[in-house]
Design a protein around this motif. Sequence first.
Motif, PDB file in Angstrom:
ATOM      1  N   LYS A  43       0.827  -1.214   0.000  1.00  0.00           N
ATOM      2  CA  LYS A  43       0.000   0.000   0.000  1.00  0.00           C
ATOM      3  C   LYS A  43       0.862   1.265   0.000  1.00  0.00           C
ATOM      4  CE  LYS A  43      -3.880  -2.007   2.600  1.00  0.00           C
ATOM      5  NZ  LYS A  43      -4.598  -1.979   3.900  1.00  0.00           N
ATOM      6  N   THR A  44       1.939   1.238   0.763  1.00  0.00           N
ATOM      7  CA  THR A  44       2.800   2.419   0.873  1.00  0.00           C
ATOM      8  C   THR A  44       3.549   2.675  -0.429  1.00  0.00           C
ATOM      9  OG1 THR A  44       3.039   1.967   3.236  1.00  0.00           O
ATOM     10  CG2 THR A  44       4.611   3.496   2.272  1.00  0.00           C
ATOM     11  N   GLU A  45       4.037   1.617  -1.064  1.00  0.00           N
ATOM     12  CA  GLU A  45       4.693   1.784  -2.363  1.00  0.00           C
ATOM     13  C   GLU A  45       3.699   2.293  -3.407  1.00  0.00           C
ATOM     14  OE1 GLU A  45       6.709  -1.801  -3.483  1.00  0.00           O
ATOM     15  OE2 GLU A  45       8.486  -1.298  -2.290  1.00  0.00           O
ATOM     16  N   ALA A  46       2.466   1.788  -3.369  1.00  0.00           N
ATOM     17  CA  ALA A  46       1.449   2.241  -4.326  1.00  0.00           C
ATOM     18  C   ALA A  46       1.126   3.720  -4.109  1.00  0.00           C
ATOM     19  CB  ALA A  46       0.185   1.395  -4.194  1.00  0.00           C
ATOM     20  N   TRP A  47       1.049   4.148  -2.849  1.00  0.00           N
ATOM     21  CA  TRP A  47       0.783   5.565  -2.562  1.00  0.00           C
ATOM     22  C   TRP A  47       1.915   6.422  -3.124  1.00  0.00           C
ATOM     23  CZ3 TRP A  47       2.672  10.011  -0.744  1.00  0.00           C
ATOM     24  CH2 TRP A  47       1.792  11.015  -0.321  1.00  0.00           C
ATOM     25  N   LEU A  48       3.144   6.002  -2.889  1.00  0.00           N
ATOM     26  CA  LEU A  48       4.303   6.786  -3.311  1.00  0.00           C
ATOM     27  C   LEU A  48       4.425   6.808  -4.834  1.00  0.00           C
ATOM     28  CD1 LEU A  48       6.646   8.467  -2.349  1.00  0.00           C
ATOM     29  CD2 LEU A  48       7.959   6.370  -1.974  1.00  0.00           C
ATOM     30  N   ALA A  49       4.096   5.695  -5.487  1.00  0.00           N
ATOM     31  CA  ALA A  49       4.128   5.657  -6.954  1.00  0.00           C
ATOM     32  C   ALA A  49       3.093   6.619  -7.533  1.00  0.00           C
ATOM     33  CB  ALA A  49       3.880   4.241  -7.447  1.00  0.00           C
ATOM     34  N   ALA A  50       1.900   6.657  -6.931  1.00  0.00           N
ATOM     35  CA  ALA A  50       0.859   7.571  -7.409  1.00  0.00           C
ATOM     36  C   ALA A  50       1.257   9.021  -7.163  1.00  0.00           C
ATOM     37  CB  ALA A  50      -0.469   7.250  -6.719  1.00  0.00           C
ATOM     38  N   TYR A  51       1.876   9.286  -6.021  1.00  0.00           N
ATOM     39  CA  TYR A  51       2.271  10.652  -5.669  1.00  0.00           C
ATOM     40  C   TYR A  51       3.360  11.180  -6.599  1.00  0.00           C
ATOM     41  CZ  TYR A  51       4.390  14.448  -2.939  1.00  0.00           C
ATOM     42  OH  TYR A  51       4.914  15.656  -2.540  1.00  0.00           O
ATOM     43  N   THR A  52       4.333  10.346  -6.918  1.00  0.00           N
ATOM     44  CA  THR A  52       5.465  10.784  -7.741  1.00  0.00           C
ATOM     45  C   THR A  52       5.246  10.572  -9.231  1.00  0.00           C
ATOM     46  OG1 THR A  52       6.536   8.616  -7.524  1.00  0.00           O
ATOM     47  CG2 THR A  52       7.118  10.322  -5.890  1.00  0.00           C
ATOM     48  N   LEU A  59      10.629   0.669  -1.479  1.00  0.00           N
ATOM     49  CA  LEU A  59      10.853   1.131  -0.114  1.00  0.00           C
ATOM     50  C   LEU A  59      12.135   0.504   0.413  1.00  0.00           C
ATOM     51  CD1 LEU A  59       7.293   0.867   1.509  1.00  0.00           C
ATOM     52  CD2 LEU A  59       8.435   2.919   0.638  1.00  0.00           C
ATOM     53  N   THR A  60      13.014   1.335   0.960  1.00  0.00           N
ATOM     54  CA  THR A  60      14.318   0.878   1.434  1.00  0.00           C
ATOM     55  C   THR A  60      14.509   1.248   2.901  1.00  0.00           C
ATOM     56  OG1 THR A  60      15.371   2.944   0.755  1.00  0.00           O
ATOM     57  CG2 THR A  60      15.316   1.157  -0.862  1.00  0.00           C
ATOM     58  N   HIS A  61      15.555   0.679   3.511  1.00  0.00           N
ATOM     59  CA  HIS A  61      15.787   0.974   4.921  1.00  0.00           C
ATOM     60  C   HIS A  61      16.506   2.301   5.140  1.00  0.00           C
ATOM     61  CE1 HIS A  61      19.938  -0.326   4.362  1.00  0.00           C
ATOM     62  NE2 HIS A  61      19.536  -1.517   3.965  1.00  0.00           N
ATOM     63  N   SER A  62      16.903   2.986   4.049  1.00  0.00           N
ATOM     64  CA  SER A  62      17.539   4.295   4.180  1.00  0.00           C
ATOM     65  C   SER A  62      17.644   4.934   2.803  1.00  0.00           C
ATOM     66  CB  SER A  62      18.943   4.175   4.791  1.00  0.00           C
ATOM     67  OG  SER A  62      19.813   3.475   3.916  1.00  0.00           O
ATOM     68  N   CYS A  63      17.898   6.241   2.796  1.00  0.00           N
ATOM     69  CA  CYS A  63      18.185   6.930   1.537  1.00  0.00           C
ATOM     70  C   CYS A  63      19.509   6.435   0.956  1.00  0.00           C
ATOM     71  CB  CYS A  63      18.229   8.434   1.779  1.00  0.00           C
ATOM     72  SG  CYS A  63      18.465   9.441   0.300  1.00  0.00           S
ATOM     73  N   ILE A 251       3.910   2.674   9.600  1.00  0.00           N
ATOM     74  CA  ILE A 251       4.096   4.032  10.129  1.00  0.00           C
ATOM     75  C   ILE A 251       4.156   5.034   8.980  1.00  0.00           C
ATOM     76  CG2 ILE A 251       5.732   5.549  11.329  1.00  0.00           C
ATOM     77  CD1 ILE A 251       6.525   3.085  13.020  1.00  0.00           C
ATOM     78  N   LEU A 252       4.864   4.663   7.925  1.00  0.00           N
ATOM     79  CA  LEU A 252       5.066   5.562   6.798  1.00  0.00           C
ATOM     80  C   LEU A 252       3.754   5.837   6.060  1.00  0.00           C
ATOM     81  CD1 LEU A 252       7.422   7.077   5.601  1.00  0.00           C
ATOM     82  CD2 LEU A 252       7.897   5.097   4.135  1.00  0.00           C
ATOM     83  N   LEU A 253       2.904   4.835   5.918  1.00  0.00           N
ATOM     84  CA  LEU A 253       1.629   5.051   5.239  1.00  0.00           C
ATOM     85  C   LEU A 253       0.791   6.083   5.983  1.00  0.00           C
ATOM     86  CD1 LEU A 253      -0.303   4.373   2.953  1.00  0.00           C
ATOM     87  CD2 LEU A 253      -1.203   2.507   4.365  1.00  0.00           C
ATOM     88  N   ALA A 254       0.748   6.006   7.298  1.00  0.00           N
ATOM     89  CA  ALA A 254       0.011   7.005   8.085  1.00  0.00           C
ATOM     90  C   ALA A 254       0.597   8.396   7.870  1.00  0.00           C
ATOM     91  CB  ALA A 254       0.042   6.634   9.570  1.00  0.00           C
TER      92      ALA A 254
END
Length: 404
Positions: A43-52, A59-63, A251-254
Amino acid sequence: MMKPAGPTPVPFHTPHRAPGQADYVMQALRHGHLRPGGPFSRKTEAWLAAYTGAESVVLTHSCTAAMEIAALALGLGAGDEVIVPTFTFCATATAFERTGARIVFCDIDPATMMMDPDDLERRISDRTKVIVVTHYGGASANMEAIGVIADKRSIHIVEDAAQGFGSTRNGCALGTFGTFGAFSFHETKVVSCGQGGALIVNTDDPALLERVSSIVERGTDHARVKLGVKSFYEWTGPGSSFLLGELEAAILLAEFEALQENLASRTHIASMMIHGLEEAALPLAVIGADGQTKSNFHFIPVLAESTVTATHLKLHLKRNGIDSRQHYVPLHLSPRAREMNYGPAKLPAAEQAWGRLLRLPVHTGMRDEDITAFLASLEAWRITGCSKQGIGEDAAQRRSIRSA
């Protein structure tokens, strides 16, 4: 006899906490799929794909991990050169250095503290394979000028947008202008899950997409097994364990769902502070986003007239309970750069600017009374003769930096 109460402390950063975090974490604990790739991860990857609008999101453990994936996917190695702005966090360089590529540092424009396109062009050689652009403080680099330079030589751009999530340039999210973009969701950032990041893939090149898939599957073709194309997976190339866990994704999705409220609060706080700074007639220049950029106001960077003035302001604010910070020493001055003979040895704009920079806090934990206290502190600093201290010491420090 009791001591009089001091000023209420204003920390440099307080993480934003979205109201839905606890509920999402409990849901994740109940479904029990806590490794990467669970329902909240998807869900979080899908949100970020739609946003960008990205072709793909990981999703990774760090930049840093996101940039390491990009470096591996681009097939960098010995003999290749990667141009990096000298004023950035060391991970911007190390993510690419570990492939064996040589780092070439580029100077900055002190008006933005970001990559100077004119100096960038001087650093390019026939070995240059990647330009790494760092977006600073919620503002964006001059992607139009940098893009022209990269396009005419077919050089890949990777955006270090660690500080840029929620910022846009001409309506487009930072991290979407290069072949790859990288976000940070570390606790010190505008949006946080404690420790996390994301790789934004802005290409439909099947070879690059296949490499990214293999790298995040620890160097295997396990993705083909998941799709039912194969019944077993095999080692296909380099890779590692780069992915974000399910609890952090929850946490990130919220946080993503509360992004606009978060940004609105930061904009309100920063606008009041910047207005006060501009009205105060101080020996400081606010480094703001240009007219093409809508900033997330990660913090407010200001450039003092001298290094000593910046240090004096930092100490004055500390006495008044306000935590401000200076920032990176230019990487080309570092022991590692000297050891590896990373060039060039002199980048005058960065050398003259970094010690004069001070970052002022902006976060959703700040109240209007904190801003009032900050502005009152600035006025007190102005009255004490803020610009008249330490000029000789500052000149000596600049000479020391230049001779490093």
